[in-house]
Design a protein around this motif. Structure first.
Motif, PDB file in Angstrom:
ATOM      1  N   THR A  10     -31.060  11.583 -17.252  1.00 27.97           N
ATOM      2  CA  THR A  10     -30.790  12.065 -15.901  1.00 27.97           C
ATOM      3  C   THR A  10     -31.678  13.276 -15.625  1.00 27.97           C
ATOM      4  OG1 THR A  10     -28.963  13.412 -16.739  1.00 27.97           O
ATOM      5  CG2 THR A  10     -28.428  11.198 -15.926  1.00 27.97           C
ATOM      6  N   PRO A  11     -31.973  13.559 -14.358  1.00 28.03           N
ATOM      7  CA  PRO A  11     -32.904  14.657 -14.051  1.00 28.03           C
ATOM      8  C   PRO A  11     -32.519  15.986 -14.686  1.00 28.03           C
ATOM      9  CG  PRO A  11     -32.557  13.314 -12.100  1.00 28.03           C
ATOM     10  CD  PRO A  11     -31.606  12.790 -13.141  1.00 28.03           C
ATOM     11  N   PHE A  76     -47.918  11.989 -14.225  1.00 29.02           N
ATOM     12  CA  PHE A  76     -49.001  11.228 -13.612  1.00 29.02           C
ATOM     13  C   PHE A  76     -48.554   9.778 -13.436  1.00 29.02           C
ATOM     14  CE2 PHE A  76     -50.962  14.984 -15.046  1.00 29.02           C
ATOM     15  CZ  PHE A  76     -52.208  15.122 -14.443  1.00 29.02           C
ATOM     16  N   VAL A  77     -48.473   9.338 -12.162  1.00 23.76           N
ATOM     17  CA  VAL A  77     -48.037   7.978 -11.849  1.00 23.76           C
ATOM     18  C   VAL A  77     -48.908   7.420 -10.737  1.00 23.76           C
ATOM     19  CG1 VAL A  77     -45.644   8.291 -12.595  1.00 23.76           C
ATOM     20  CG2 VAL A  77     -46.283   8.826 -10.238  1.00 23.76           C
ATOM     21  N   ASP A  78     -49.067   6.094 -10.722  1.00 24.91           N
ATOM     22  CA  ASP A  78     -49.834   5.470  -9.647  1.00 24.91           C
ATOM     23  C   ASP A  78     -48.930   5.161  -8.457  1.00 24.91           C
ATOM     24  OD1 ASP A  78     -48.568   2.924 -10.041  1.00 24.91           O
ATOM     25  OD2 ASP A  78     -49.999   2.428 -11.615  1.00 24.91           O
ATOM     26  N   GLY A  79     -49.522   4.556  -7.422  1.00 23.98           N
ATOM     27  CA  GLY A  79     -48.817   4.358  -6.166  1.00 23.98           C
ATOM     28  C   GLY A  79     -47.572   3.499  -6.262  1.00 23.98           C
ATOM     29  N   ARG A  80     -47.471   2.664  -7.304  1.00 22.32           N
ATOM     30  CA  ARG A  80     -46.275   1.846  -7.466  1.00 22.32           C
ATOM     31  C   ARG A  80     -45.031   2.684  -7.710  1.00 22.32           C
ATOM     32  NH1 ARG A  80     -47.922  -1.595 -12.518  1.00 22.32           N
ATOM     33  NH2 ARG A  80     -48.770   0.451 -13.066  1.00 22.32           N
ATOM     34  N   TYR A  81     -45.229   3.866  -8.278  1.00 25.87           N
ATOM     35  CA  TYR A  81     -44.101   4.626  -8.812  1.00 25.87           C
ATOM     36  C   TYR A  81     -43.868   5.962  -8.129  1.00 25.87           C
ATOM     37  CZ  TYR A  81     -44.390   1.276 -12.648  1.00 25.87           C
ATOM     38  OH  TYR A  81     -44.409   0.129 -13.385  1.00 25.87           O
ATOM     39  N   THR A  82     -44.588   6.221  -7.041  1.00 20.39           N
ATOM     40  CA  THR A  82     -44.462   7.526  -6.388  1.00 20.39           C
ATOM     41  C   THR A  82     -43.021   7.807  -5.974  1.00 20.39           C
ATOM     42  OG1 THR A  82     -46.731   7.339  -5.584  1.00 20.39           O
ATOM     43  CG2 THR A  82     -45.314   8.954  -4.510  1.00 20.39           C
ATOM     44  N   VAL A  83     -42.405   6.857  -5.278  1.00 21.45           N
ATOM     45  CA  VAL A  83     -41.021   7.052  -4.810  1.00 21.45           C
ATOM     46  C   VAL A  83     -40.070   7.120  -5.994  1.00 21.45           C
ATOM     47  CG1 VAL A  83     -39.181   6.068  -3.410  1.00 21.45           C
ATOM     48  CG2 VAL A  83     -41.553   5.908  -2.630  1.00 21.45           C
ATOM     49  N   GLN A  84     -40.242   6.234  -6.953  1.00 22.75           N
ATOM     50  CA  GLN A  84     -39.366   6.198  -8.117  1.00 22.75           C
ATOM     51  C   GLN A  84     -39.425   7.500  -8.901  1.00 22.75           C
ATOM     52  OE1 GLN A  84     -39.923   2.758 -10.603  1.00 22.75           O
ATOM     53  NE2 GLN A  84     -39.024   3.719 -12.398  1.00 22.75           N
ATOM     54  N   ALA A  85     -40.633   8.026  -9.092  1.00 25.27           N
ATOM     55  CA  ALA A  85     -40.779   9.261  -9.873  1.00 25.27           C
ATOM     56  C   ALA A  85     -40.042  10.421  -9.219  1.00 25.27           C
ATOM     57  CB  ALA A  85     -42.258   9.594 -10.049  1.00 25.27           C
ATOM     58  N   ARG A  86     -40.170  10.539  -7.907  1.00 23.84           N
ATOM     59  CA  ARG A  86     -39.495  11.638  -7.213  1.00 23.84           C
ATOM     60  C   ARG A  86     -37.983  11.548  -7.381  1.00 23.84           C
ATOM     61  NH1 ARG A  86     -43.400  10.891  -2.831  1.00 23.84           N
ATOM     62  NH2 ARG A  86     -41.825   9.727  -1.673  1.00 23.84           N
ATOM     63  N   ALA A  87     -37.474  10.320  -7.452  1.00 22.30           N
ATOM     64  CA  ALA A  87     -36.030  10.134  -7.552  1.00 22.30           C
ATOM     65  C   ALA A  87     -35.500  10.372  -8.964  1.00 22.30           C
ATOM     66  CB  ALA A  87     -35.660   8.721  -7.098  1.00 22.30           C
ATOM     67  N   GLN A  88     -36.353  10.174  -9.985  1.00 26.16           N
ATOM     68  CA  GLN A  88     -35.853  10.164 -11.360  1.00 26.16           C
ATOM     69  C   GLN A  88     -36.047  11.466 -12.110  1.00 26.16           C
ATOM     70  OE1 GLN A  88     -37.762   6.620 -13.068  1.00 26.16           O
ATOM     71  NE2 GLN A  88     -35.783   5.591 -13.006  1.00 26.16           N
ATOM     72  N   ASP A 391     -26.041   3.971 -11.132  1.00 23.43           N
ATOM     73  CA  ASP A 391     -26.128   5.100 -10.209  1.00 23.43           C
ATOM     74  C   ASP A 391     -26.809   4.730  -8.897  1.00 23.43           C
ATOM     75  OD1 ASP A 391     -24.875   6.774 -12.016  1.00 23.43           O
ATOM     76  OD2 ASP A 391     -26.763   7.415 -12.942  1.00 23.43           O
ATOM     77  N   SER A 392     -27.808   3.821  -8.954  1.00 24.11           N
ATOM     78  CA  SER A 392     -28.582   3.498  -7.747  1.00 24.11           C
ATOM     79  C   SER A 392     -28.082   2.250  -7.033  1.00 24.11           C
ATOM     80  CB  SER A 392     -30.056   3.293  -8.114  1.00 24.11           C
ATOM     81  OG  SER A 392     -30.236   2.099  -8.866  1.00 24.11           O
ATOM     82  N   ASP A 393     -27.159   1.519  -7.653  1.00 21.64           N
ATOM     83  CA  ASP A 393     -26.704   0.229  -7.118  1.00 21.64           C
ATOM     84  C   ASP A 393     -26.290   0.356  -5.653  1.00 21.64           C
ATOM     85  OD1 ASP A 393     -26.007  -2.456  -7.139  1.00 21.64           O
ATOM     86  OD2 ASP A 393     -23.992  -2.067  -7.927  1.00 21.64           O
ATOM     87  N   ARG A 394     -26.849  -0.526  -4.822  1.00 18.93           N
ATOM     88  CA  ARG A 394     -26.650  -0.442  -3.379  1.00 18.93           C
ATOM     89  C   ARG A 394     -26.103  -1.768  -2.860  1.00 18.93           C
ATOM     90  NH1 ARG A 394     -29.453  -1.209   1.453  1.00 18.93           N
ATOM     91  NH2 ARG A 394     -29.240   0.506   2.947  1.00 18.93           N
TER      92      ARG A 394
END
Length: 603
Positions: A10-11, A76-88, A391-394
């Protein structure tokens, strides 16, 4: 069921673990330390023992690395993971766009002359460290081997994997292990190499016609191998993994203890062929210390493995028929479930994943899923490699899209398919974007090109419809796929970086997409294989290649604006759909067959 929905770190756990790592760095006199996602085999999927990046930062993507400094940490992450990285990850860890930002340049801006950057020599490739050293040399910044810093602070680190390996049938492989060894040994002789160091587990699995169980999703056994130009092979692998395989491996394969590799490298006569893109830096260092001549070039097993034999193509066709029937059952279930959601029922992403894995499991042939199933509803669909957790289940919601990207591992093939489905009536913008994505996928499906072109030459075909509308996507259009091996397999790929010429027998994905952060994601994916195109009449016609489609499942036409398609595009879609009842009908129950026939009505 195969998938776990537990969250990784967790963060809030990241900062105290960074503090522990910085204490280790100080003891070693290091100003920075690299923490990669990869293991000693440069694998995309790693064993729990090797989840160092996820343990340290919380980021669970399949590509990326962290650079830790005394007062800063960059992920360091590529464009696939930008949103995911910020969340995790925690606020103390800053996502850095990569490869737009190179690690050498990033470090050079932050460190002065005499600074020391540490790395684990078993977790980084020869090329990676060479590139970093070259980037930092002018600034007088040293790059220092320092093994195991994360392992020292990871008190409950799982044990290294010791899964059992098993033989893979020659009938499915199309060549015996002896024939493969002789073929690759001949290539060593061609360049004057005395031995080839093989560090990629999927290359070892292919070469020896074995499969393993050391990591989830990819059936390989961890180890290293050294093939001699004269034909014999030394396999550095825990013998317990290979119990019962003596007859299969034969007397030309010697099983050696895993920790014997460095000693063997110090005594082997060269030149030794290594692949700088994947060989751990530690192996190159051992050869240099022994004064052994090194031949650096791509591992010759890569291309041999990539161009599938007729037997492998036949086998994977059968796997896709089986998987297509399971997908039809799932998509019918999803249609019925969407109706319940619109009527007020609560169904979540985890429910979707469990249902899909259940339909695959009911085939009786599923060995594993081929990667963690992506089921992203609404805004979660815009996270390219989203993985649902508790935790993320929507919950699915009326008027939203659901993106489902999944695959199965069967003994006769590896599958990977994405479909995007509306929950209820889709909006006009979603239909417009989905139609553009579909047009790009069709353009690649129907491509013909002169022999010798690479994936980068074809990538724009899939993007052109989106480009014309000012849109694009931040991932490659296609990756290579193995046969009961890695769902992501090199060296072939369809992307701006794909430099390897495409050859008959190569299997790739065809998956353009579009993602609106915070709103929806759209991706449509089929697997395709390269074959020789029929030569047209005319004496000056060149040798041409084309694709044929392996994946068999309907594309949801509720997301297609038929008027925006050309006649050729409509013909392709209608023809593809018309083939499904014919190819899959006998594998479906009567209700699902009726559903399919309705689903594929011409548009």
């Amino acid at each position: 069921m195969f998938q776990s929905f537990d969250a990784a770190t967790t963060p809030d756990q990241g900062p105290p673990r960074l503090t522990l790592l910085r204490e280790q760095m100080a003891r070693e006199g290091l100003d920075a330390y690299l923490v990669p996602r990869s293991d000693a085999h440069q694998g995309e999927y790693v064993a729990p023992h090797d989840e160092r990046l996820a343990w340290l930062t919380g980021f669970t993507g399949s590509a990326g690395f962290c650079i830790v400094l005394a007062g800063e940490a960059g992920l360091f992450v590529d464009g696939r993971y930008t949103v995911q990285a910020r969340a995790q990850v925690a606020a103390e860890i800053t996502p850095v766009p990569w490869p737009a930002t190179r690690p050498g340049a990033w470090l050079a801006e932050r460190l002065g002359e005499g600074a020391r950057v540490g790395f684990d020599p078993w977790l980084h490739s020869v090329r990676e460290i060479g590139t970093l050293r070259a980037a930092l040399a002018d600034g007088g910044i040293g790059v220092i081997a320092a093994a195991g810093l994360v392992d020292r602070i990871w008190e409950d680190q799982p044990e290294p994997p010791r899964g059992k390996a098993h033989s893979y049938p020659d009938a499915l492989a199309g060549r015996s292990a002896g024939e493969k060894r002789a073929m690759i040994a001949g290539r060593l002789a061609d360049v004057g190499a005395a031995a080839l160091l093989i560090t990629l587990p999927d290359n070892i699995a292919w070469l020896l016609n074995i499969r393993g169980s050391d990591i989830p999703r990819t059936p390989v056994a961890h180890g290293f191998a050294m093939l001699r130009a004269s034909g014999p092979l030394e396999l550095f692998m825990d013998g317990a993994k290979l119990e019962g395989l003596g007859d299969h491996l034969g007397d030309q394969t010697a099983i050696m203890p895993p920790d014997g590799l460095v000693a063997a490298l110090s005594t082997v006569e060269g030149p030794v062929w290594i692949d700088p893109a994947s060989a751990p830096y530690a192996t190159r260092a051992a050869l240099e210390e022994a004064g052994t001549q090194v031949h650096e070039a791509p591992d010759p097993v890569l291309l041999a493995k990539a161009a599938k034999t007729p037997a492998e193509i036949s086998a994977t066709r059968e796997a896709h028929l089986r998987d297509g029937a399971a997908m039809c059952r799932f998509l019918r279930w999803l249609d019925e479930t969407a109706e319940r959601v619109v009527a007020g029922a609560r169904v979540t992403e985890i429910d979707v994943v469990r249902a899909l894995e259940g339909f695959r499991e009911e085939t009786g042939a599923l060995r594993d899923i081929s990667f963690e199933t992506i089921a992203g509803s609404g805004p979660n669909g815009a996270i390219v490699h989203y993985r649902v957790s508790h935790d993320s289940d929507r919950a699915l919601a009326a008027g939203e899209l659901l993106l489902v990207d999944s695959g199965g591992q069967y003994e006769d093939g590896t599958t990977d398919i994405t479909r995007t489905v509306p929950i209820g009536t889709p909006g006009a913008e979603e239909v417009e974007c989905a139609t553009l994505v579909l047009r790009g996928m069709i353009a690649l499906s129907t491509a013909r090109w002169p022999r010798g072109l690479a994936g980068r030459d074809l990538d724009a075909l899939a993007r052109a419809p989106l480009w014309r509308s000012g849109r694009d996507y931040d991932h490659g259009t296609g990756h290579g796929v193995g046969v009961f091996l890695g769902v992501h397999e090199g060296p072939q790929r369809i992307s701006k970086l794909g430099e390897v010429p495409l050859e008959p027998g190569m299997i790739l994905s065809n998956e353009p997409g579009y993602y609106r952060e915070g709103a929806f994601g759209i991706r449509i994916e089929n697997l395709i294989a390269v074959e020789e195109a029929q030569r047209p009449d005319g004496g000056d016609a060149r040798d041409m290649l084309c694709f044929f489609t392996l994946t068999l499942a309907p594309i949801d036409t509720r997301l297609v604006d038929a008027q925006a398609l050309s006649r050729e595009e409509r013909d392709w879609l209608n023809g593809y759909h018309a083939s499904l009842p014919r190819l899959l009908g006998d594998r479906l129950d009567p209700e699902t067959r009726r559903w399919l026939e309705e689903k594929v009505r011409p548009i």
